[in-house]
Write a protein that holds these residues in place. Structure first.
Motif, PDB file in Angstrom:
ATOM      1  N   ILE A 244     -45.385   9.405  39.135  1.00 28.15           N
ATOM      2  CA  ILE A 244     -46.283   8.686  40.036  1.00 28.15           C
ATOM      3  C   ILE A 244     -47.380   7.990  39.249  1.00 28.15           C
ATOM      4  O   ILE A 244     -47.735   6.833  39.524  1.00 28.15           O
ATOM      5  CB  ILE A 244     -46.881   9.649  41.078  1.00 28.15           C
ATOM      6  N   ASP A 245     -47.943   8.651  38.240  1.00 26.12           N
ATOM      7  CA  ASP A 245     -48.955   8.009  37.388  1.00 26.12           C
ATOM      8  C   ASP A 245     -48.376   6.782  36.688  1.00 26.12           C
ATOM      9  O   ASP A 245     -49.063   5.758  36.527  1.00 26.12           O
ATOM     10  CB  ASP A 245     -49.459   9.005  36.343  1.00 26.12           C
ATOM     11  N   HIS A 246     -47.125   6.879  36.277  1.00 23.66           N
ATOM     12  CA  HIS A 246     -46.460   5.738  35.632  1.00 23.66           C
ATOM     13  C   HIS A 246     -46.370   4.562  36.593  1.00 23.66           C
ATOM     14  O   HIS A 246     -46.655   3.409  36.219  1.00 23.66           O
ATOM     15  CB  HIS A 246     -45.065   6.173  35.172  1.00 23.66           C
ATOM     16  N   LEU A 247     -45.996   4.823  37.853  1.00 24.99           N
ATOM     17  CA  LEU A 247     -45.903   3.747  38.841  1.00 24.99           C
ATOM     18  C   LEU A 247     -47.253   3.088  39.080  1.00 24.99           C
ATOM     19  O   LEU A 247     -47.340   1.861  39.243  1.00 24.99           O
ATOM     20  CB  LEU A 247     -45.338   4.286  40.160  1.00 24.99           C
ATOM     21  N   VAL A 248     -48.319   3.879  39.131  1.00 23.59           N
ATOM     22  CA  VAL A 248     -49.656   3.323  39.330  1.00 23.59           C
ATOM     23  C   VAL A 248     -49.980   2.295  38.249  1.00 23.59           C
ATOM     24  O   VAL A 248     -50.654   1.300  38.489  1.00 23.59           O
ATOM     25  CB  VAL A 248     -50.713   4.450  39.346  1.00 23.59           C
ATOM     26  N   ASN A 249     -49.452   2.519  37.063  1.00 27.27           N
ATOM     27  CA  ASN A 249     -49.774   1.653  35.927  1.00 27.27           C
ATOM     28  C   ASN A 249     -48.813   0.494  35.719  1.00 27.27           C
ATOM     29  O   ASN A 249     -49.194  -0.504  35.095  1.00 27.27           O
ATOM     30  CB  ASN A 249     -49.828   2.490  34.645  1.00 27.27           C
ATOM     31  N   VAL A 250     -47.569   0.582  36.238  1.00 27.71           N
ATOM     32  CA  VAL A 250     -46.604  -0.476  35.930  1.00 27.71           C
ATOM     33  C   VAL A 250     -45.904  -1.099  37.138  1.00 27.71           C
ATOM     34  O   VAL A 250     -45.323  -2.178  37.014  1.00 27.71           O
ATOM     35  CB  VAL A 250     -45.518   0.045  34.945  1.00 27.71           C
ATOM     36  N   ALA A 251     -45.921  -0.455  38.298  1.00 22.31           N
ATOM     37  CA  ALA A 251     -45.143  -0.962  39.442  1.00 22.31           C
ATOM     38  C   ALA A 251     -45.843  -2.160  40.078  1.00 22.31           C
ATOM     39  O   ALA A 251     -46.911  -2.033  40.681  1.00 22.31           O
ATOM     40  CB  ALA A 251     -44.935   0.149  40.467  1.00 22.31           C
ATOM     41  N   ARG A 252     -45.237  -3.321  39.973  1.00 26.63           N
ATOM     42  CA  ARG A 252     -45.890  -4.555  40.401  1.00 26.63           C
ATOM     43  C   ARG A 252     -46.076  -4.624  41.918  1.00 26.63           C
ATOM     44  O   ARG A 252     -47.066  -5.194  42.401  1.00 26.63           O
ATOM     45  CB  ARG A 252     -45.092  -5.765  39.896  1.00 26.63           C
ATOM     46  N   THR A 253     -45.153  -4.060  42.694  1.00 25.34           N
ATOM     47  CA  THR A 253     -45.322  -4.092  44.159  1.00 25.34           C
ATOM     48  C   THR A 253     -46.412  -3.140  44.621  1.00 25.34           C
ATOM     49  O   THR A 253     -46.814  -3.180  45.788  1.00 25.34           O
ATOM     50  CB  THR A 253     -44.011  -3.758  44.883  1.00 25.34           C
ATOM     51  N   PHE A 254     -46.905  -2.289  43.721  1.00 28.06           N
ATOM     52  CA  PHE A 254     -48.070  -1.466  44.007  1.00 28.06           C
ATOM     53  C   PHE A 254     -49.342  -2.133  43.483  1.00 28.06           C
ATOM     54  O   PHE A 254     -50.324  -2.283  44.207  1.00 28.06           O
ATOM     55  CB  PHE A 254     -47.918  -0.079  43.375  1.00 28.06           C
ATOM     56  N   ILE A 255     -49.309  -2.568  42.235  1.00 26.31           N
ATOM     57  CA  ILE A 255     -50.511  -3.091  41.576  1.00 26.31           C
ATOM     58  C   ILE A 255     -51.012  -4.370  42.231  1.00 26.31           C
ATOM     59  O   ILE A 255     -52.218  -4.558  42.434  1.00 26.31           O
ATOM     60  CB  ILE A 255     -50.228  -3.343  40.083  1.00 26.31           C
ATOM     61  N   PHE A 256     -50.095  -5.286  42.591  1.00 25.98           N
ATOM     62  CA  PHE A 256     -50.491  -6.616  43.025  1.00 25.98           C
ATOM     63  C   PHE A 256     -50.394  -6.833  44.530  1.00 25.98           C
ATOM     64  O   PHE A 256     -50.479  -7.967  44.999  1.00 25.98           O
ATOM     65  CB  PHE A 256     -49.656  -7.666  42.291  1.00 25.98           C
ATOM     66  N   ASP A 257     -50.235  -5.763  45.297  1.00 27.14           N
ATOM     67  CA  ASP A 257     -50.128  -5.882  46.746  1.00 27.14           C
ATOM     68  C   ASP A 257     -51.347  -5.245  47.403  1.00 27.14           C
ATOM     69  O   ASP A 257     -51.891  -4.253  46.892  1.00 27.14           O
ATOM     70  CB  ASP A 257     -48.855  -5.173  47.226  1.00 27.14           C
ATOM     71  N   THR A 258     -51.774  -5.807  48.524  1.00 28.26           N
ATOM     72  CA  THR A 258     -52.861  -5.199  49.290  1.00 28.26           C
ATOM     73  C   THR A 258     -52.425  -3.836  49.806  1.00 28.26           C
ATOM     74  O   THR A 258     -51.273  -3.644  50.197  1.00 28.26           O
ATOM     75  CB  THR A 258     -53.260  -6.105  50.462  1.00 28.26           C
ATOM     76  N   GLY A 259     -53.324  -2.885  49.815  1.00 25.94           N
ATOM     77  CA  GLY A 259     -53.009  -1.535  50.262  1.00 25.94           C
ATOM     78  C   GLY A 259     -52.569  -1.493  51.722  1.00 25.94           C
ATOM     79  O   GLY A 259     -52.857  -2.399  52.512  1.00 25.94           O
ATOM     80  N   LEU A 260     -51.875  -0.430  52.068  1.00 27.71           N
ATOM     81  CA  LEU A 260     -51.419  -0.229  53.443  1.00 27.71           C
ATOM     82  C   LEU A 260     -52.608  -0.220  54.395  1.00 27.71           C
ATOM     83  O   LEU A 260     -53.650   0.387  54.105  1.00 27.71           O
ATOM     84  CB  LEU A 260     -50.674   1.103  53.534  1.00 27.71           C
ATOM     85  N   ALA A 261     -52.469  -0.898  55.541  1.00 23.49           N
ATOM     86  CA  ALA A 261     -53.553  -0.953  56.522  1.00 23.49           C
ATOM     87  C   ALA A 261     -53.933   0.456  56.973  1.00 23.49           C
ATOM     88  O   ALA A 261     -53.061   1.300  57.206  1.00 23.49           O
ATOM     89  CB  ALA A 261     -53.131  -1.794  57.722  1.00 23.49           C
ATOM     90  N   PRO A 262     -55.217   0.749  57.109  1.00 28.52           N
ATOM     91  CA  PRO A 262     -55.638   2.086  57.520  1.00 28.52           C
ATOM     92  C   PRO A 262     -54.995   2.556  58.827  1.00 28.52           C
ATOM     93  O   PRO A 262     -54.683   3.738  58.964  1.00 28.52           O
ATOM     94  CB  PRO A 262     -57.154   1.936  57.675  1.00 28.52           C
ATOM     95  N   ALA A 263     -54.796   1.659  59.774  1.00 28.06           N
ATOM     96  CA  ALA A 263     -54.183   2.060  61.039  1.00 28.06           C
ATOM     97  C   ALA A 263     -52.795   2.633  60.816  1.00 28.06           C
ATOM     98  O   ALA A 263     -52.408   3.633  61.452  1.00 28.06           O
ATOM     99  CB  ALA A 263     -54.122   0.868  61.990  1.00 28.06           C
ATOM    100  N   ALA A 264     -52.017   2.020  59.918  1.00 22.98           N
ATOM    101  CA  ALA A 264     -50.673   2.518  59.630  1.00 22.98           C
ATOM    102  C   ALA A 264     -50.740   3.881  58.953  1.00 22.98           C
ATOM    103  O   ALA A 264     -49.946   4.782  59.249  1.00 22.98           O
ATOM    104  CB  ALA A 264     -49.919   1.517  58.762  1.00 22.98           C
ATOM    105  N   ALA A 265     -51.679   4.048  58.039  1.00 24.87           N
ATOM    106  CA  ALA A 265     -51.838   5.340  57.375  1.00 24.87           C
ATOM    107  C   ALA A 265     -52.247   6.416  58.375  1.00 24.87           C
ATOM    108  O   ALA A 265     -51.739   7.544  58.347  1.00 24.87           O
ATOM    109  CB  ALA A 265     -52.871   5.231  56.259  1.00 24.87           C
ATOM    110  N   GLY A 266     -53.167   6.080  59.273  1.00 28.77           N
ATOM    111  CA  GLY A 266     -53.610   7.037  60.278  1.00 28.77           C
ATOM    112  C   GLY A 266     -52.500   7.427  61.227  1.00 28.77           C
ATOM    113  O   GLY A 266     -52.367   8.604  61.607  1.00 28.77           O
ATOM    114  N   ALA A 267     -51.675   6.451  61.621  1.00 27.92           N
ATOM    115  CA  ALA A 267     -50.550   6.749  62.503  1.00 27.92           C
ATOM    116  C   ALA A 267     -49.536   7.653  61.813  1.00 27.92           C
ATOM    117  O   ALA A 267     -49.021   8.610  62.409  1.00 27.92           O
ATOM    118  CB  ALA A 267     -49.880   5.449  62.944  1.00 27.92           C
ATOM    119  N   ALA A 268     -49.229   7.365  60.553  1.00 23.93           N
ATOM    120  CA  ALA A 268     -48.270   8.175  59.808  1.00 23.93           C
ATOM    121  C   ALA A 268     -48.764   9.610  59.644  1.00 23.93           C
ATOM    122  O   ALA A 268     -47.989  10.570  59.760  1.00 23.93           O
ATOM    123  CB  ALA A 268     -47.996   7.549  58.447  1.00 23.93           C
TER     124      ALA A 268
END
Length: 375
Positions: A244-268
């Motif tokens: 997971i630490d590796h993904l934080v540092n290299v995964a482009r769909t994580f690094i360069f994308d806006t975070g998940l909307a709080p409403a979606a996180a709260g629903a999940a």
């Protein structure tokens, strides 16, 4: 003319009966829904919708930035802890979609010189991850651990096998234990997409890897979506903390994308808490799938035995599948319609969602409509 080739492709699609169209649904659709991925019927559950509303009131409508800038809230980290704990893995990373999660996992774990062994029946997001990865991809036969072993045997260097846990077209399950054993024999990692297993398979819906005894393994990485059984939106990667630490540092769909909307996180989060409290929901979804299959088969239809909550019914042709789905809709039933190129084997299908909140009367009505409208 710029983009003139689009017209030719459009004509080819029309001639082949493969045109796709958007069909906006109203908030109070009268159709019986066997087309969505809302396996547990949680997308409108009062606790889940209130979880979304509460998160939006507290954190705002959007995450405001990428996860590494301003897009990580305490809500995101809580969701990651809860997902990892529920599924039995050391750590988790939440992304904006299951599609983004799959691309992140595959590309980050397949560097130059590596081999990716991909099941022929994998979802498009895993396929796209393989295409974007810098390693070499070899596609092998569907649900065939022996073929995976043969591919791994030919390669020296880092390697990873990639597979759905439950395949989205026919609803059949991958042989996870055998795949893990083959990967370990050759020192390869295993990445599995549990989009259709989370909430349906395993103890209380903890997922297919949990059921296969792979939780917490150092060589297993799991991706999930929050948009199916949890009734929300977003995706996550689960696995060892160092991965997971590796993904934080290299995964482009994580690094360069806006975070998940709080409403979606709260629903999940609310859905996850509900599933912890009511683990019988997972068994109910599987029971509905089994009943649908039994009734469809008894009616003389070519239905594939489900391993989770997806029930596939074979159609005679792409045109027949489209007409069949349209006739079902006209009779008050929404069903999925899969045809080439979504189904690479060339067999068109109706795809039914065995939702855990369906009543016996609704199951009977659905089977009756499907039988009466068959091509």
């Amino acid at each position: 003319m710029a983009f003139g080739w689009i017209d030719e492709q459009a004509r080819a699609r029309r001639d082949a009966g493969l045109v796709r169209t958007l069909r906006p649904r109203p908030a109070d659709s009268p159709l019986l829904d066997l087309a969505s991925n809302d396996y547990l019927g949680l997308s409108r559950h009062p606790e889940v919708t209130e979880g979304a509303a509460r998160a939006a009131r507290t954190w705002g409508a959007g995450a405001t930035g990428s996860r590494l800038v301003t897009g990580t809230t305490e809500l995101h980290t809580r969701l990651e802890r809860e997902l990892a704990d529920f599924c039995g893995f050391e750590a988790a990373l939440v992304l904006s979609s299951g599609y983004a999660a799959n691309i992140a996992a595959v590309t980050a774990l397949a560097p130059h010189g590596s081999l990716v062994v991909s099941d022929a029946g994998n979802h498009a997001s895993l396929i796209d991850g393989c295409r974007l990865a810098r390693g070499t991809t070899q596609v092998v036969g569907h649900a065939d651990p022996e073929a995976v072993g043969k591919a791994l045997h030919t390669h020296e260097g880092p390697s990873v096998a990639v597979s759905d846990t439950v395949f989205s077209v026919d609803g059949d399950a991958a042989p996870l234990s055998a795949l893990a054993a083959v990967c370990r024999e050759y020192g390869a990692g295993l990445v599995v997409d549990d989009a259709h297993g989370l909430g349906v398979i395993g103890d209380g819906g903890r997922g297919a890897p949990h059921a296969a005894g792979l939780v917490g393994a150092e060589d297993v990485v799991v991706t999930v979506t929050l948009s199916k059984s949890l009734g929300s939106q977003g995706g996550a990667v689960l696995g060892p903390a160092r991965v997971i630490d590796h993904l934080v540092n290299v995964a482009r769909t994580f690094i360069f994308d806006t975070g998940l909307a709080p409403a979606a996180a709260g629903a999940a989060l609310a859905a996850l808490e509900l599933l912890r409290r009511e683990p019988e929901r997972a068994a109910r979804a599987r029971a509905v799938a089994g009943e649908l299959h039994a009734r469809l088969t008894a009616a003389g239809l070519d239905a594939v035995r489900p391993d989770a909550a997806v029930v596939s019914v074979r159609a005679p042709s792409p045109e027949g599948a489209v007409r069949w789905a349209a006739d079902c809709r006209a009779a008050g039933l929404a069903v999925g319609c899969f045809r080439p190129p979504s189904v690479p084997d060339g067999v068109s299908r109706l795809r039914l969602t065995a939702r855990g909140d369906l009543s016996g009367a609704q199951i009977e009505s659905a089977v009756r409509v499907i039988g009466e409208t068959r091509p």
